[in-house]
Write a protein that holds these residues in place. Structure first.
Motif, PDB file in Angstrom:
ATOM      1  N   VAL A 177     -13.750  -7.234   3.234  1.00  0.00           N
ATOM      2  CA  VAL A 177     -13.492  -6.229   2.204  1.00  0.00           C
ATOM      3  C   VAL A 177     -13.445  -4.816   2.775  1.00  0.00           C
ATOM      4  N   SER A 178     -14.452  -4.448   3.544  1.00  0.00           N
ATOM      5  CA  SER A 178     -14.523  -3.086   4.076  1.00  0.00           C
ATOM      6  C   SER A 178     -14.904  -3.059   5.545  1.00  0.00           C
TER       7      SER A 178
ATOM      8  N   PHE B  31     -14.115   0.135  -0.548  1.00  0.00           N
ATOM      9  CA  PHE B  31     -13.435  -1.022  -1.132  1.00  0.00           C
ATOM     10  C   PHE B  31     -11.956  -0.716  -1.398  1.00  0.00           C
ATOM     11  N   GLN B  32     -11.643   0.555  -1.665  1.00  0.00           N
ATOM     12  CA  GLN B  32     -10.265   0.934  -2.025  1.00  0.00           C
ATOM     13  C   GLN B  32      -9.342   1.005  -0.818  1.00  0.00           C
TER      14      GLN B  32
ATOM     15  N   LYS C 219       0.787  -1.227   0.000  1.00  0.00           N
ATOM     16  CA  LYS C 219       0.000   0.000   0.000  1.00  0.00           C
ATOM     17  C   LYS C 219       0.825   1.286   0.000  1.00  0.00           C
TER      18      LYS C 219
ATOM     19  N   PRO D 248      -3.939  -6.995  -2.396  1.00  0.00           N
ATOM     20  CA  PRO D 248      -5.065  -7.906  -2.122  1.00  0.00           C
ATOM     21  C   PRO D 248      -6.278  -7.134  -1.617  1.00  0.00           C
ATOM     22  N   LEU D 249      -7.454  -7.624  -1.943  1.00  0.00           N
ATOM     23  CA  LEU D 249      -8.690  -6.979  -1.526  1.00  0.00           C
ATOM     24  C   LEU D 249      -8.804  -6.974  -0.002  1.00  0.00           C
ATOM     25  N   GLY D 250      -9.073  -5.807   0.571  1.00  0.00           N
ATOM     26  CA  GLY D 250      -9.261  -5.701   2.013  1.00  0.00           C
ATOM     27  C   GLY D 250      -7.980  -5.838   2.819  1.00  0.00           C
TER      28      GLY D 250
END
Length: 417
Positions: free
Chosen positions: A106-107, A415-416, A40, A65-67
């Motif tokens: 995810v969020s 989500f981002q 990130k 990766p997501l989340g």
């Protein structure tokens, strides 16, 4: 009908016997943060190093990766809660369930291990929980599809028109709509996650408590993204000393928390400035909280100022860089004008948007009144009231489906992160 779900620990590989020492915890947390940094913040760091020192480091193409942010925070909660004795270590299956629990992966919400672990073996699935869970999911879909996405569509139209010219009112309307969009978008997702978890037998706490009713930025952060605030309080603010070590140390601790809050949301200076702005005002509020002049300020003035600050700060979320942010502010203040404007605020603020905006404002403020909440609970307890509630929710679900079919795809904003 009631089903009790109990883990069969004899068939699971237990990690209960592991003793987590201080060095183990530090190494574990540093490893988790290193993984988060790599995905990130590495390119952000390289970009700033190149800018200030002209080294010429190459940025990497990294697909996060997501989340990733929510998973890493959950992993830190797992380690620290075990180390401090606030929770016991689970078996491997329990640990993986906590880290990858799909409603929150995810969020969020960022549920602490101590809260999650207590429910793994004691959770119950019954009709009442399933009904409440489905109701909560429908409410979440309505917030997202009927309100947040409709606000997002209008914002998109205003932003497209800005390339050719818009008026001041349209610029301010866009700011207001984004303030409503980000609330209903994230609150809607939280409702869905909490609802799904409830169907599966888990009871998660609330993530929002009508934050737009706040009369200070400090109160706003006690009502907005409550799980994130709880995480930072438990694992950063209190370990640093909290408010137990004098005013100066308290101010430093608050500054650290809000700096980390800002950078957690994204690798961009807009997020860092957003966190610093919120943190700076919270610190000022802490300093003047006991002053007589602060107590004399009418609540309506405090609320108006707080919501104005929140509304402007959300614009730092909407733009990826400060130049775009200042360009929009320049339009809002009338410093940037256009010789010709094709579409004015009257085009964007049509009858549908007036209705939706009114519902959005009232739903985020007036419906949070304690008397209204108590009256709702009393009405729903009756058979007629419950039937009316379910009929209303069914209508909301149908309208949500129509909105989903007739509009384009709008992913959840968080989500981002």
């Amino acid at each position: 009908m009631e089903i009790k779900l109990v883990n069969n620990e004899e068939k699971c590989i237990s990690i209960q016997s592991f003793v987590l020492g201080k060095k183990t915890i530090i190494c574990g947390v540093l490893l988790i943060l290193a993984i988060l940094f790599n995905y990130k913040y590495l390119n952000f760091s390289i970009k700033n190093i190149n800018y200030f020192f002209d080294i010429g480091l190459k940025e990497r193409t990294i697909l996060a990766p997501l989340g990733i942010s929510f998973i890493t925070f959950s992993a830190i909660s797992y380690l620290v809660d075990i180390y401090t004795g606030k929770a016991k270590a689970g078996n491997i299956i329990d640990c993986l369930l906590y880290l990858t629990f799909f409603p929150k992966i995810v969020s969020g919400p960022i549920v602490l291990w101590r809260d999650f672990q207590n429910q793994i073996q004691t959770r119950e699935i019954n009709i009442n929980k399933c009904v409440n869970g489905v109701n909560r999911i429908i409410i979440g879909f309505a917030k997202k599809l009927i309100l947040a996405d409709m606000f997002g569509m209008c914002i998109g139209e205003i932003q497209k028109s800005a390339a050719y010219g818009i008026d001041i009112i349209s610029a301010w309307l866009c700011v207001l709509l984004y303030m409503l969009q980000i609330y209903y978008d994230f609150a809607g997702y939280s409702d869905i996650a909490i609802g799904v978890a409830k169907i599966l037998g888990f009871d998660f706490k609330e993530n929002f408590n009508f934050p737009y009713r706040s009369r200070s930025i400090s109160e706003f952060w006690r009502r907005w993204h409550i799980f994130l605030g709880t995480w930072f309080r438990e694992y950063v603010y209190i370990p640093l000393g909290g408010s137990r070590m004098g005013k100066t140390r308290t101010i430093i601790n608050l500054a650290v928390v809000f700096f980390l809050t800002g950078i957690w949301h994204g690798a961009s200076w807009t997020y860092i400035i957003w966190g610093a702005t919120n943190g700076g005002i919270v610190i000022i509020e802490r300093i003047i909280s006991d002053k007589s002049i602060n107590k004399k300020i009418p609540n309506i003035i405090k609320w108006s100022f707080s919501m104005f600050v929140v509304m402007i700060c959300w614009e730092l979320f909407r733009f990826q860089n400060m130049s775009d942010f200042w360009s929009w502010v320049s339009i809002m203040l009338g410093r940037t004008t256009f010789a010709h404007i094709d579409l004015t605020w009257r085009y964007f603020l049509d009858y549908r948007m007036i209705v939706l905006t009114s519902i959005g404002i009232l739903g985020a403020t007036v419906l949070g009144e304690s008397k209204i909440l108590v009256a709702k609970e009393q009405i729903v307890k009756t058979k007629i009231g419950f039937a009316m509630q379910e009929a209303l929710l069914l209508c909301l679900f149908v309208v949500s489906l129509f909105c989903m079919v007739s509009s384009s795809y709008h992913p959840f904003i968080y989500f981002q992160y």
